[in-house]
Motif scaffolding. Sequence first.
Motif, PDB file in Angstrom:
ATOM      1  N   ASP A  63      32.170  40.534  33.978  1.00 38.44           N
ATOM      2  CA  ASP A  63      32.708  40.289  35.315  1.00 38.44           C
ATOM      3  C   ASP A  63      34.092  39.671  35.133  1.00 38.44           C
ATOM      4  O   ASP A  63      34.223  38.463  34.927  1.00 38.44           O
ATOM      5  CB  ASP A  63      31.780  39.338  36.082  1.00 38.44           C
ATOM      6  N   PHE A  64      35.126  40.530  35.158  1.00 40.43           N
ATOM      7  CA  PHE A  64      36.510  40.060  35.061  1.00 40.43           C
ATOM      8  C   PHE A  64      36.989  39.808  36.479  1.00 40.43           C
ATOM      9  O   PHE A  64      37.286  40.736  37.228  1.00 40.43           O
ATOM     10  CB  PHE A  64      37.363  41.123  34.347  1.00 40.43           C
ATOM     11  N   GLY A  65      37.004  38.534  36.881  1.00 43.62           N
ATOM     12  CA  GLY A  65      37.317  38.188  38.262  1.00 43.62           C
ATOM     13  C   GLY A  65      38.752  37.743  38.442  1.00 43.62           C
ATOM     14  O   GLY A  65      39.436  37.377  37.477  1.00 43.62           O
ATOM     15  N   SER A 123      35.760  34.432  35.414  1.00 37.10           N
ATOM     16  CA  SER A 123      35.155  35.553  34.693  1.00 37.10           C
ATOM     17  C   SER A 123      33.905  35.087  33.965  1.00 37.10           C
ATOM     18  O   SER A 123      33.747  33.893  33.672  1.00 37.10           O
ATOM     19  CB  SER A 123      36.149  36.147  33.687  1.00 37.10           C
ATOM     20  N   THR A 139      31.024  30.258  33.022  1.00 38.82           N
ATOM     21  CA  THR A 139      32.164  30.917  33.684  1.00 38.82           C
ATOM     22  C   THR A 139      33.438  30.315  33.129  1.00 38.82           C
ATOM     23  O   THR A 139      33.453  29.165  32.662  1.00 38.82           O
ATOM     24  CB  THR A 139      32.156  30.725  35.219  1.00 38.82           C
ATOM     25  N   SER A 183      40.014  32.672  35.166  1.00 42.50           N
ATOM     26  CA  SER A 183      40.792  33.801  34.629  1.00 42.50           C
ATOM     27  C   SER A 183      42.256  33.376  34.535  1.00 42.50           C
ATOM     28  O   SER A 183      43.094  33.774  35.343  1.00 42.50           O
ATOM     29  CB  SER A 183      40.630  35.024  35.533  1.00 42.50           C
ATOM     30  N   LYS A 186      43.935  40.069  37.463  1.00 41.67           N
ATOM     31  CA  LYS A 186      43.243  41.263  37.943  1.00 41.67           C
ATOM     32  C   LYS A 186      44.024  41.959  39.057  1.00 41.67           C
ATOM     33  O   LYS A 186      43.943  43.176  39.224  1.00 41.67           O
ATOM     34  CB  LYS A 186      41.861  40.849  38.449  1.00 41.67           C
ATOM     35  N   LEU A 202      40.218  39.091  27.744  1.00 43.58           N
ATOM     36  CA  LEU A 202      38.862  39.640  27.645  1.00 43.58           C
ATOM     37  C   LEU A 202      38.334  39.599  26.207  1.00 43.58           C
ATOM     38  O   LEU A 202      37.138  39.420  25.985  1.00 43.58           O
ATOM     39  CB  LEU A 202      38.831  41.070  28.198  1.00 43.58           C
TER      40      LEU A 202
END
Length: 418
Positions: free
Chosen positions: A9-11, A15, A36, A39, A73, A102
């Motif tokens: 889950d790249f928020g 993330s 968590t 990001s 993002k 990531l």
Amino acid sequence: MSNISCGIDFGTSNSSIAVANRGNIHLVAVEGTSITIPSAMFFLRKGNVAFYGREAVNKFLTRNPGRLMRSLKRVLGTPIMRQGTMVNGELMKFDQIIAAFLQNIKEKADADAGQQIENVVMGRPVHFVDNDPAANDRAQAELRSIATQLGFKNIDFQFEPIAAAFAHEVNISGEKLALVADLGGGTSDFTVIRLSNRYINKHDRSGDILANTGIRVGGNDFDKDLSLAAIMPELGYKSTYGTKNLEVPLRHYYDLSEWSKVNFLYTTKIISQTRQLLYESHDKPRFKRLLQVLEQETGHALLAVTEETKIALTADTSYNTPFDFIEEGLTARVTRKQFDTAISMQLQKISAAALQCLTDAGVDRNDIDLVILTGGTTEVPSVQAEFAALFPNAALADENKLSSVGLGLAYDSQNKFG
């Protein structure tokens, strides 16, 4: 092919990564003991060393020289993605920057699994970019390319609200018609889906998903509206200058209210124009603070206190926002009512997108048994009140707000690759 897989889950704001390892599905600690990670990246000027998450934000806020980057993002699918950005005097492409972020969390998952994980389901919003199918396709292709760079061999995608539904489904006996509202930092996404713990191992769920909608409105937009309503007036926003009583230019205030635009303001030209306007300003004490923020490059600190104020107003009805980085002892009292008024237009857009999802699904508000609230923006009291009012017959589930998407993506990865 190894049957170990993961969900990423790249928020926009936070993330997470979860691993599916032979039936054991769990979130991995990605920063210290936390499941968590913000990001965020900070590139220290000396040696261009990268820091991630809370550590990145802390390095920046303790005034280490370098470049903070957040909301990465939001550049996916946009022209900025290809242009890149200057980081400490070097041009860096955004795919390199996102890949580094990531890679940092993938390494934690690889260590947890005891091997290089090659199978991934990446989360994605329903729309990376509103009303632009080509940009949406481009954004997903960019994310796929980055996943390939990280060493993933088998890559699939899932809409984030569907993933959140999968994480909650484990606890649902019988069948429930659910609306998932995934309100993150950059987007708000909705899914109407039939859920039951009997469906968990179904490989094809397309028949259970009745509709998806999404808009590019999220917590960052709430921050921006709060900043303009309650923070920027302390820096002379909407004040006047000159003999004709003209309003000061507002663009710099808008840019100071967005994480992705702040770094573009610290130019000699903008600073000298602001200095010039200060001579003619009718509110010199406040307007001088704007000049100070630009000269000292403390725009991110301004955004950090805006975010802090938003979070504080979740529990309290007012908050004294501290501006110590501008003037010792300077505060501004901000009320929840001010915040609610500031975000009311964005909340209407979110509501309309949720109701559009019901229309697309061909169901009525009263048919919804369960509303699943996920994403940090669902913490906001007026958001919770809005959904309670929209769906009076539904139960509201809002546990694991920040981690349910990552967990659900891992459930999906087990179904696809297990």
